[in-house]
Design a protein around this motif. Structure first.
Motif, PDB file in Angstrom:
ATOM      1  N   LYS A  55       0.837  -1.214   0.000  1.00  0.00           N
ATOM      2  CA  LYS A  55       0.000   0.000   0.000  1.00  0.00           C
ATOM      3  C   LYS A  55       0.865   1.255   0.000  1.00  0.00           C
ATOM      4  O   LYS A  55       0.586   2.222  -0.720  1.00  0.00           O
ATOM      5  CB  LYS A  55      -0.924   0.011   1.219  1.00  0.00           C
ATOM      6  N   ARG A  60      -3.578   0.067  -4.682  1.00  0.00           N
ATOM      7  CA  ARG A  60      -4.911   0.545  -4.286  1.00  0.00           C
ATOM      8  C   ARG A  60      -5.884  -0.589  -4.021  1.00  0.00           C
ATOM      9  O   ARG A  60      -6.840  -0.442  -3.266  1.00  0.00           O
ATOM     10  CB  ARG A  60      -5.473   1.467  -5.372  1.00  0.00           C
ATOM     11  N   VAL A  61      -5.654  -1.728  -4.695  1.00  0.00           N
ATOM     12  CA  VAL A  61      -6.486  -2.917  -4.528  1.00  0.00           C
ATOM     13  C   VAL A  61      -5.566  -4.097  -4.217  1.00  0.00           C
ATOM     14  O   VAL A  61      -4.532  -4.268  -4.872  1.00  0.00           O
ATOM     15  CB  VAL A  61      -7.305  -3.224  -5.801  1.00  0.00           C
ATOM     16  N   ASN A  77      -6.187   0.279   4.876  1.00  0.00           N
ATOM     17  CA  ASN A  77      -7.157   1.020   4.069  1.00  0.00           C
ATOM     18  C   ASN A  77      -6.865   0.887   2.572  1.00  0.00           C
ATOM     19  O   ASN A  77      -6.331   1.790   1.931  1.00  0.00           O
ATOM     20  CB  ASN A  77      -7.156   2.494   4.477  1.00  0.00           C
ATOM     21  N   VAL A  78      -7.203  -0.297   2.039  1.00  0.00           N
ATOM     22  CA  VAL A  78      -7.148  -0.551   0.598  1.00  0.00           C
ATOM     23  C   VAL A  78      -8.422  -1.271   0.202  1.00  0.00           C
ATOM     24  O   VAL A  78      -9.113  -1.840   1.048  1.00  0.00           O
ATOM     25  CB  VAL A  78      -5.929  -1.432   0.210  1.00  0.00           C
ATOM     26  N   GLU A  79      -8.733  -1.240  -1.078  1.00  0.00           N
ATOM     27  CA  GLU A  79      -9.847  -2.057  -1.546  1.00  0.00           C
ATOM     28  C   GLU A  79      -9.422  -3.517  -1.538  1.00  0.00           C
ATOM     29  O   GLU A  79      -8.304  -3.846  -1.931  1.00  0.00           O
ATOM     30  CB  GLU A  79     -10.274  -1.646  -2.956  1.00  0.00           C
ATOM     31  N   LYS A  80     -10.330  -4.388  -1.090  1.00  0.00           N
ATOM     32  CA  LYS A  80     -10.038  -5.813  -1.006  1.00  0.00           C
ATOM     33  C   LYS A  80     -10.813  -6.575  -2.077  1.00  0.00           C
ATOM     34  O   LYS A  80     -12.027  -6.414  -2.205  1.00  0.00           O
ATOM     35  CB  LYS A  80     -10.413  -6.378   0.365  1.00  0.00           C
TER      36      LYS A  80
END
Length: 358
Positions: A55, A60-61, A77-80
């Motif tokens: 990250k 970002r993902v 705090n990233v898209e999973k």
């Protein structure tokens, strides 16, 4: 290296700097192509320390196949992205802990829609397409109908389409099989539905990227081996600019003796139901490591010294150290790992994990 009572063995040394450099190298190759790199962290069980490094470098993902692993980095705090089609039994947790999932069953997406609506969330889906690998995927002729059904559901955002190759059947990505995705993208968009993402594969696409041959319509790749081992996923060969010194397994020697190389007595199968073969090489210097099949896959480790692996039970590994006269009881020996080696070592609770930056 000798005995040190403050260190536990076996242990896996995880080189965060090398992993981060691999991610950045791949990311910089992909950025001019408009391709987003999704690090796949399933081989490291969604390790939070590793995810935080990725990250910090711009990821970002982050993708993983198991919700249990995604929970391990839920505080980051990233898209999973859930990479395996959700089980009906885990829909609640899929919505709770992931933002995106890869899907092939409309019934599953209906359940995702219901839970998302109840929780006041929007869940994004990528439809996986079958192009020859015969693992997960909607057949190409059914994709348009499938996507239209998704568009009828509330609290679901259709993100795009993707495919998987090489992992099960060894099918290599080509201009032809990847071209199925372009045809479907165009077909779907002709019906007024935007296809934001075309997720073309993973580390098996890195050779194309390095040669500048990746089809332009692919704008996302899901990469594990390239980041964690510095290799591509077709021939497992190192790629220029990537590091392979990402993981090192260390084990302690608990016995060193000269013994015959051929067992004697009446034989049956070993503890794993196998009949191992042995070559009579006379009396040899042999050592035992406090390491076994409960910790590693024998095919997943490569000695970093001139010793040979003879075999292993669940908690003992026997090695031939005839060419390593310096090895003695209490010494530490080291191994390089391939994908299976990292997977087993990360999964075993008996292998200590140590983070380094070299």
């Amino acid at each position: 290296m000798g005995y040190n009572k403050t260190i536990m063995f076996p242990r896996l040394k995880i080189n965060l700097k090398a992993i981060g450099e691999n991610y950045l190298t791949i990311k910089r190759r992909c950025e001019p192509l408009g391709v987003d790199v999704v690090p796949v962290v399933k081989v490291v069980l969604g390790d939070e320390n590793i995810v935080r490094v990725l990250k910090s470098l711009g990821a970002r993902v982050i993708g993983d196949s198991r919700i249990r692993n995604i929970k391990n980095f839920s505080n980051v705090n990233v898209e999973k992205m859930l990479l395996r089609s959700p089980m009906l039994s885990e829909i609640e947790e899929v919505i709770e802990f992931s933002d995106i999932s890869l899907n092939t069953e409309i019934e599953v997406i209906k359940h995702l829609s219901k839970v998302s609506s109840r929780k006041g969330r929007i869940h994004k889906v990528i439809v996986m397409v079958e192009v020859g690998e015969l693992r997960e995927g909607v057949m190409p002729e059914d994709v348009l109908f499938f996507v239209k059904k998704i568009m009828e559901l509330s609290s679901i955002e259709f993100l795009g389409i993707g495919t998987n190759l090489t992992c099960l059947s060894g099918i290599i990505p080509t201009k032809e099989n990847l071209g199925v995705l372009l045809k479907l993208k165009n077909l779907i968009e002709e019906h007024g539905i935007e296809v934001k993402v075309v997720s073309g594969g993973g580390s098996n696409l890195l050779p194309m990227i390095w040669r500048g041959k990746l089809p332009r319509f692919i704008n996302q790749i899901r990469v594990g081996e390239g980041i964690f081992l510095g290799v591509e996923a077709i021939n497992r060969k190192p790629l220029p600019g990537l590091r392979q010194d990402t993981f090192t397994l260390e084990a302690e020697v608990i016995e060193v003796k000269r013994k015959p190389s051929l067992p004697w007595g009446e034989r049956t199968v070993d503890a794993f139901g196998e009949v191992p073969e042995f070559e009579d090489r006379g009396i040899r210097r042999r050592a035992i490591l406090a390491l076994g099949r409960q910790d590693v896959s024998l095919s997943g480790i490569i000695p970093l010294d001139k010793f040979e692996i003879i075999g292993a039970s669940s908690d003992h590994m026997v090695i031939d150290v005839e060419n390593c006269p310096h090895i003695k009881v209490g010494d530490i020996v080291s191994f390089k790992l391939n994908y299976a080696g990292v997977l087993f070592a990360m999964t075993s609770p008996f292998v200590e994990k140590v983070y380094i930056e070299e």
